[in-house]
Design a protein around this motif. Structure first.
Motif, PDB file in Angstrom:
ATOM      1  N   SER A  72     -16.045 -13.958   0.728  1.00  0.00           N
ATOM      2  CA  SER A  72     -16.259 -13.004  -0.365  1.00  0.00           C
ATOM      3  C   SER A  72     -15.489 -13.451  -1.609  1.00  0.00           C
TER       4      SER A  72
ATOM      5  N   GLU B 276      -9.484   1.430  -9.005  1.00  0.00           N
ATOM      6  CA  GLU B 276      -8.127   0.927  -8.777  1.00  0.00           C
ATOM      7  C   GLU B 276      -7.111   1.858  -9.432  1.00  0.00           C
TER       8      GLU B 276
ATOM      9  N   GLU C 259      -4.598 -13.444  -4.254  1.00  0.00           N
ATOM     10  CA  GLU C 259      -5.963 -13.603  -3.712  1.00  0.00           C
ATOM     11  C   GLU C 259      -7.026 -13.953  -4.749  1.00  0.00           C
ATOM     12  N   LEU C 260      -7.718 -15.038  -4.448  1.00  0.00           N
ATOM     13  CA  LEU C 260      -8.849 -15.483  -5.264  1.00  0.00           C
ATOM     14  C   LEU C 260     -10.146 -15.103  -4.552  1.00  0.00           C
TER      15      LEU C 260
ATOM     16  N   ARG D 114      -7.423  -7.536 -11.607  1.00  0.00           N
ATOM     17  CA  ARG D 114      -7.620  -6.246 -10.932  1.00  0.00           C
ATOM     18  C   ARG D 114      -8.283  -5.298 -11.909  1.00  0.00           C
ATOM     19  N   VAL D 115      -9.579  -5.136 -11.755  1.00  0.00           N
ATOM     20  CA  VAL D 115     -10.352  -4.316 -12.680  1.00  0.00           C
ATOM     21  C   VAL D 115     -11.114  -3.258 -11.888  1.00  0.00           C
TER      22      VAL D 115
HETATM   23  P1  ATP Z   1      -6.834  -7.051  -3.244  1.00  0.00           P
HETATM   24  O1  ATP Z   1      -6.034  -7.119  -1.973  1.00  0.00           O
HETATM   25  O2  ATP Z   1      -6.362  -8.017  -4.293  1.00  0.00           O
HETATM   26  O3  ATP Z   1      -7.042  -5.656  -3.750  1.00  0.00           O
HETATM   27  P2  ATP Z   1      -9.095  -7.078  -1.564  1.00  0.00           P
HETATM   28  O4  ATP Z   1      -8.540  -7.772  -0.362  1.00  0.00           O
HETATM   29  O5  ATP Z   1      -9.234  -5.615  -1.556  1.00  0.00           O
HETATM   30  O6  ATP Z   1      -8.289  -7.548  -2.867  1.00  0.00           O
HETATM   31  P3  ATP Z   1     -11.744  -7.823  -0.932  1.00  0.00           P
HETATM   32  O7  ATP Z   1     -12.139  -6.480  -0.512  1.00  0.00           O
HETATM   33  O8  ATP Z   1     -11.509  -8.879   0.086  1.00  0.00           O
HETATM   34  O9  ATP Z   1     -10.467  -7.729  -1.913  1.00  0.00           O
HETATM   35  O10 ATP Z   1     -12.799  -8.325  -2.027  1.00  0.00           O
HETATM   36  C1  ATP Z   1     -13.255  -9.665  -2.089  1.00  0.00           C
HETATM   37  C2  ATP Z   1     -12.981 -10.271  -3.436  1.00  0.00           C
HETATM   38  O11 ATP Z   1     -13.428  -9.424  -4.493  1.00  0.00           O
HETATM   39  C3  ATP Z   1     -11.521 -10.508  -3.737  1.00  0.00           C
HETATM   40  O12 ATP Z   1     -11.068 -11.715  -3.167  1.00  0.00           O
HETATM   41  C4  ATP Z   1     -11.509 -10.574  -5.242  1.00  0.00           C
HETATM   42  O13 ATP Z   1     -11.890 -11.863  -5.693  1.00  0.00           O
HETATM   43  C5  ATP Z   1     -12.580  -9.584  -5.613  1.00  0.00           C
HETATM   44  N1  ATP Z   1     -11.980  -8.296  -5.970  1.00  0.00           N
HETATM   45  C6  ATP Z   1     -11.657  -7.275  -5.155  1.00  0.00           C
HETATM   46  N2  ATP Z   1     -11.139  -6.243  -5.832  1.00  0.00           N
HETATM   47  C7  ATP Z   1     -11.127  -6.625  -7.142  1.00  0.00           C
HETATM   48  C8  ATP Z   1     -10.714  -5.991  -8.350  1.00  0.00           C
HETATM   49  N3  ATP Z   1     -10.247  -4.750  -8.365  1.00  0.00           N
HETATM   50  N4  ATP Z   1     -10.837  -6.682  -9.510  1.00  0.00           N
HETATM   51  C9  ATP Z   1     -11.342  -7.929  -9.511  1.00  0.00           C
HETATM   52  N5  ATP Z   1     -11.743  -8.578  -8.406  1.00  0.00           N
HETATM   53  C10 ATP Z   1     -11.651  -7.933  -7.236  1.00  0.00           C
END
Ligand code: ATP
Length: 459
Positions: free
Chosen positions: A326, A202, A285-286, A211-212
């Motif tokens: 997911s 990230e 987003e959760l 966001r990790v």
């Molecule tokens: P965002 O838009 O917030 O970056 P994303 O749409 O890319 O998330 P997905 O690819 O749908 O996320 O991933 C599914 C799930 O994984 C997310 O709903 C979230 O709970 C988790 N997730 C994704 N990226 C991260 C992150 N960098 N840190 C923590 N949790 C994450």
């Protein structure tokens, strides 16, 4: 309410103070985007994953578990589209400090929704609106930044040994699709579930576990006949709501967000984000719920040359379509802790407690002797502790300080019940109370006497 002031900061502070979550590599000044789970955090984390596995795998007949390797052949990510622009975020650089920022986040902070915009549009908007970096300096043009961590296998150098740490667990499921159907012969529709680590480099990790760069996902790929996806989508939508109820999240704090077409991921035809109302941040987003069509199986079939079609009992072959709920474990933990964090007044003092659901709390119950220097009390308390340990694996023992302090400590870590063994338990004051103990309820602070023989059913 006062408890909502700086609630996120209070939750983060409690997490550190009480051994839930620590900054990764703490004694070396930390490593951005990494967090370590302490003794209580790992218990909460495991409980969430255990409950998820039970609800979505063990309690169903149509689900199959999987645990694939984190490091996969680089061809997987070429076929899935992750090496391209589809898995990149728009990056801008502060021209003075060289610090990097997510361009879409900077625009959002300025009230502009950048969803679906091209890099050129983002750059033009930044110039037009005169948007500066958070340090007040000019920004570079926006460019794509791929989120996958690269590594190398073995002693090879150059492109040959290049691998990626998986940015999602999903692809491990798709590449094992054939292995699962050949070994388990599932009937349509069916799902494959996996819990495991995922890595994303990230640009700007932030907001605690939200966001990790290293996190855990709990993912399901649910395979359906192409014509059945819409009906199954509704079934799974309800299943997601049931899961958030099970986490103890109030429905007022969870909402669905229908992702607009121009912002759908490269693999999705319909996505609903389930959002949680994070304190101080608002709804975000959760978990994601995507209809991925046959994109992944199709791409892997073309790239690998292996037939990934499903064969019906009448011999018909087709590529199943897939629904993907997911979930991120870290975001679930954050939501659960924020929902559970409460402050009230008890005994004339402000009290902090975590109203965690019983099935998630690190400890189900705490047992303590009224006084730690009275052997008869300690022996009896140990007896009760051992008895309860047989029913619940997570029983705490606490004989530090006075009983009031022990209760407050347990309140703060969310232990639903505290049991105290006193002189009445020994029958020394009122023989009719022999072999009864005090059971204190975390949320109300009320205490009642319960016979030891009835304890496991009461708890
Ligand atoms: P965002 O838009 O917030 O970056 P994303 O749409 O890319 O998330 P997905 O690819 O749908 O996320 O991933 C599914 C799930 O994984 C997310 O709903 C979230 O709970 C988790 N997730 C994704 N990226 C991260 C992150 N960098 N840190 C923590 N949790 C994450």
């Amino acid at each position: 309410m006062a408890e909502n002031d700086n609630k996120m900061e209070k939750v983060v502070a409690l997490c550190k103070r009480r051994g839930f979550v620590f900054q990764g590599s703490d004694i070396y000044g930390g490593l951005a985007g990494t967090w370590d789970f302490g003794p209580l955090g790992v218990a909460l984390n495991n409980n969430i994953k255990k409950e998820w596995w039970k609800m979505f795998v063990e309690d169903r007949e149509d689900m199959y578990g999987l645990d694939a390797a984190i490091v996969m052949n680089a061809k997987v990510w070429q076929a899935s589209g992750h090496t391209g622009a589809g898995f990149a975020d728009p990056l801008v650089e502060d021209l003075e400090t060289k610090e990097r920022y997510r361009a879409d986040h900077l625009l959002k902070d300025n009230g502009i929704d950048a969803d679906g915009m091209t890099l050129e549009e983002i750059t033009a908007l930044i110039q037009e609106k005169g948007i500066k970096s958070p340090k007040g300096n000019e920004l570079s043009e926006a460019r794509q930044f791929n989120l996958m961590f690269e590594s190398r296998v073995g002693a090879t150098s150059g492109e040959e040994g290049k691998v990626y740490l998986r940015p999602e667990t999903a692809q491990g499921i798709f590449v094992n699709f054939k292995n699962v159907i050949d070994s388990m012969h599932p009937k349509m529709p069916f799902g494959i579930a996996q819990v495991g680590k995922a890595f994303r480099n990230e640009i700007a990790p932030r907001e605690f576990l939200f966001r990790v760069r290293e996190f855990e996902q709990m993912e399901i790929e649910y395979f359906v006949k192409p014509e059945e996806w819409e009906a199954q989508f509704e079934v799974w939508r309800e299943n997601l709501w049931k899961w958030f109820d099970h986490l103890g999240l109030s429905r007022a704090n969870v909402q669905e967000y229908e992702v607009p077409e121009n912002d759908l991921a490269h693999y999705s035809r319909r996505t609903i984000d389930f959002e949680y109302n994070f304190p101080g941040k608002g709804f975000d987003e959760l978990a994601g719920f995507a209809y991925r069509t046959d994109h992944d199986l199709n791409s892997h079939m073309k790239a690998s040359g292996i037939d990934l079609r499903y064969t019906e009992s009448d011999g018909t072959k087709f590529i199943p379509h897939v629904l993907e709920p997911s979930f991120g474990v870290g975001r679930a933990i954050t939501a659960v802790l924020c929902e559970a964090y409460k402050e009230d007044e008890m005994g004339g003092e402000v009290r902090t407690y975590l109203a965690l659901p019983k099935h998630l709390a690190p400890f189900r119950v705490m047992v303590s002797p009224l006084l730690k220097n009275k052997e008869e009390l300690v022996d009896k308390a140990r007896e009760v502790y051992t008895l309860l340990k047989r029913a619940f694996p997570n029983v705490a023992w606490d004989d530090n300080g006075n009983v009031g302090k022990r209760y407050r400590r347990q309140d703060e870590i969310g232990t639903p019940y505290c049991i105290t063994i006193d002189f009445e338990t020994l029958g020394q004051e009122d023989p009719s109370l022999k072999d009864t103990v005090t059971v204190r309820d975390r949320d109300t602070g009320e205490q009642k006497r319960v016979a030891i023989a009835l304890l496991t059913s009461v708890l």
